[in-house]
Design an enzyme around this catalytic site. Sequence first.
Site, PDB file in Angstrom:
ATOM      1  N   GLU A  49       0.929  -1.187  -0.080  1.00 29.55           N
ATOM      2  CA  GLU A  49       0.047   0.055  -0.007  1.00 29.55           C
ATOM      3  C   GLU A  49       0.863   1.490  -0.224  1.00 29.55           C
ATOM      4  O   GLU A  49       0.303   2.209  -0.296  1.00 29.55           O
ATOM      5  CB  GLU A  49      -0.940   0.106   1.095  1.00 29.55           C
ATOM      6  CG  GLU A  49      -2.325  -1.018   1.018  1.00 29.55           C
ATOM      7  CD  GLU A  49      -3.116  -0.496  -0.027  1.00 29.55           C
ATOM      8  OE1 GLU A  49      -3.456   0.898  -0.004  1.00 29.55           O
ATOM      9  OE2 GLU A  49      -3.770  -1.221  -0.791  1.00 29.55           O
ATOM     10  N   HIS A  98       3.772   1.563  -1.844  1.00 22.45           N
ATOM     11  CA  HIS A  98       3.705   1.946  -3.235  1.00 22.45           C
ATOM     12  C   HIS A  98       2.614   2.353  -3.911  1.00 22.45           C
ATOM     13  O   HIS A  98       2.521   3.371  -4.690  1.00 22.45           O
ATOM     14  CB  HIS A  98       4.272   0.889  -4.017  1.00 22.45           C
ATOM     15  CG  HIS A  98       5.617   0.242  -3.471  1.00 22.45           C
ATOM     16  ND1 HIS A  98       5.485  -0.939  -2.860  1.00 22.45           N
ATOM     17  CD2 HIS A  98       6.940   0.700  -3.568  1.00 22.45           C
ATOM     18  CE1 HIS A  98       6.925  -1.301  -2.726  1.00 22.45           C
ATOM     19  NE2 HIS A  98       7.766  -0.368  -2.980  1.00 22.45           N
TER      20      HIS A  98
HETATM   21  P1  AMP Z   1      11.006   0.710  -2.701  1.00 21.09           P
HETATM   22  O1  AMP Z   1      10.310  -0.242  -3.770  1.00 21.09           O
HETATM   23  O2  AMP Z   1      11.274   0.142  -1.385  1.00 21.09           O
HETATM   24  O3  AMP Z   1      12.474   1.219  -3.027  1.00 21.09           O
HETATM   25  O4  AMP Z   1      10.193   2.098  -2.382  1.00 21.09           O
HETATM   26  C1  AMP Z   1       9.728   2.739  -3.450  1.00 21.09           C
HETATM   27  C2  AMP Z   1       9.038   4.075  -2.998  1.00 21.09           C
HETATM   28  O5  AMP Z   1       8.096   3.752  -1.939  1.00 21.09           O
HETATM   29  C3  AMP Z   1      10.397   5.003  -2.133  1.00 21.09           C
HETATM   30  O6  AMP Z   1       9.947   6.360  -2.418  1.00 21.09           O
HETATM   31  C4  AMP Z   1       9.769   4.633  -0.920  1.00 21.09           C
HETATM   32  O7  AMP Z   1      10.023   5.554   0.009  1.00 21.09           O
HETATM   33  C5  AMP Z   1       8.286   4.572  -0.779  1.00 21.09           C
HETATM   34  N1  AMP Z   1       7.733   3.617   0.250  1.00 21.09           N
HETATM   35  C6  AMP Z   1       8.125   2.328   0.472  1.00 21.09           C
HETATM   36  N2  AMP Z   1       7.614   2.018   1.831  1.00 21.09           N
HETATM   37  C7  AMP Z   1       6.540   2.888   2.110  1.00 21.09           C
HETATM   38  C8  AMP Z   1       5.530   3.115   2.967  1.00 21.09           C
HETATM   39  N3  AMP Z   1       5.187   2.251   4.034  1.00 21.09           N
HETATM   40  N4  AMP Z   1       4.756   4.351   2.991  1.00 21.09           N
HETATM   41  C9  AMP Z   1       4.888   5.148   1.903  1.00 21.09           C
HETATM   42  N5  AMP Z   1       6.002   5.156   1.089  1.00 21.09           N
HETATM   43  C10 AMP Z   1       6.679   4.144   1.067  1.00 21.09           C
END
Ligand code: AMP
Length: 281
Positions: A32, A34
Amino acid sequence: MRVVRTVAELREALRDAPRPVGLVPTMGAFHEGHLSLIRAAREENETVVVSLFVNPAQFGPSEDFGAYPRDEERDAAQAEAEGVDVLFAPPVDEVYPDGFDTTVEVGGLTDTLEGDPAHRGAEHFRGVTTVVTKLFNMAQPDRAYFGQKDAQQALVIRRLVRDLNIPVEIRVCPTIREESGLALSSRNAYLSAEERERAAAISRGLRAAEETVRAGERDAAKVLAAARAELDAAQIDPEYLELRSADDLSPVERVNGSTLLAVAARVGRARLIDNTMLGGT
Ligand code: AMP
């Protein structure tokens, strides 16, 4: 939704796409968090591009690049359901072809907290800023969406676009949590049911610090002690638990103005990070 794998196809898909274009960079294994970024991008832009790329350059040699959860089919179905226009899912050699030899490095902000050599190290952020710069050049978005969950990363990317005059508006969206408070993360997949319960103490620690500040406490040691007590109770020994200026990550003795409380901890095989803003106006 078009799924494209090369920069040429991405450029072709975006050539006549209506602007503004919003880009959501991800490493996939959608949750959620993402989806909240994708929804924000969908609301604010005519065209939404999601990149799905597990970036080897931001993983250290002893980190979980090989084990990182991957499920492109599920991600693609979710992206399509959210109204994404283009899913860019390149193979590693499209992003880093033979002879690739350039890096983009933001100074200062990247050698502390996650960038401390005792934790992930500055190489982690070098990998992030290099791939994000490439994604910005590949997609040339008007806006790009990042999560507050990775607070230091968001600060580093704001600095990157400011220092290099990259014409992209950076939007940072709130952290999405489970009901227990646990921040959603692709790495939560590594947690057993028991570990998942224990991991909720990380966000309880953040809430305890918030309460302490709300009750009038400003002394950093006391605010940290409130958070630490929750971690101790769950037998979580954090890699770091620190109060920093939300502007430049410099250490603070007192919670004044916008202060970031940032934590990293291992629970089982998962390395988890979380944060909250304290004392904001
Ligand atoms: P990642 O796929 O983990 O590199 O994350 C992709 C994007 O989603 C990054 O900008 C993260 O900061 C954001 N993100 C990851 N987890 C969360 C979360 N729980 N709430 C909001 N954004 C998130």
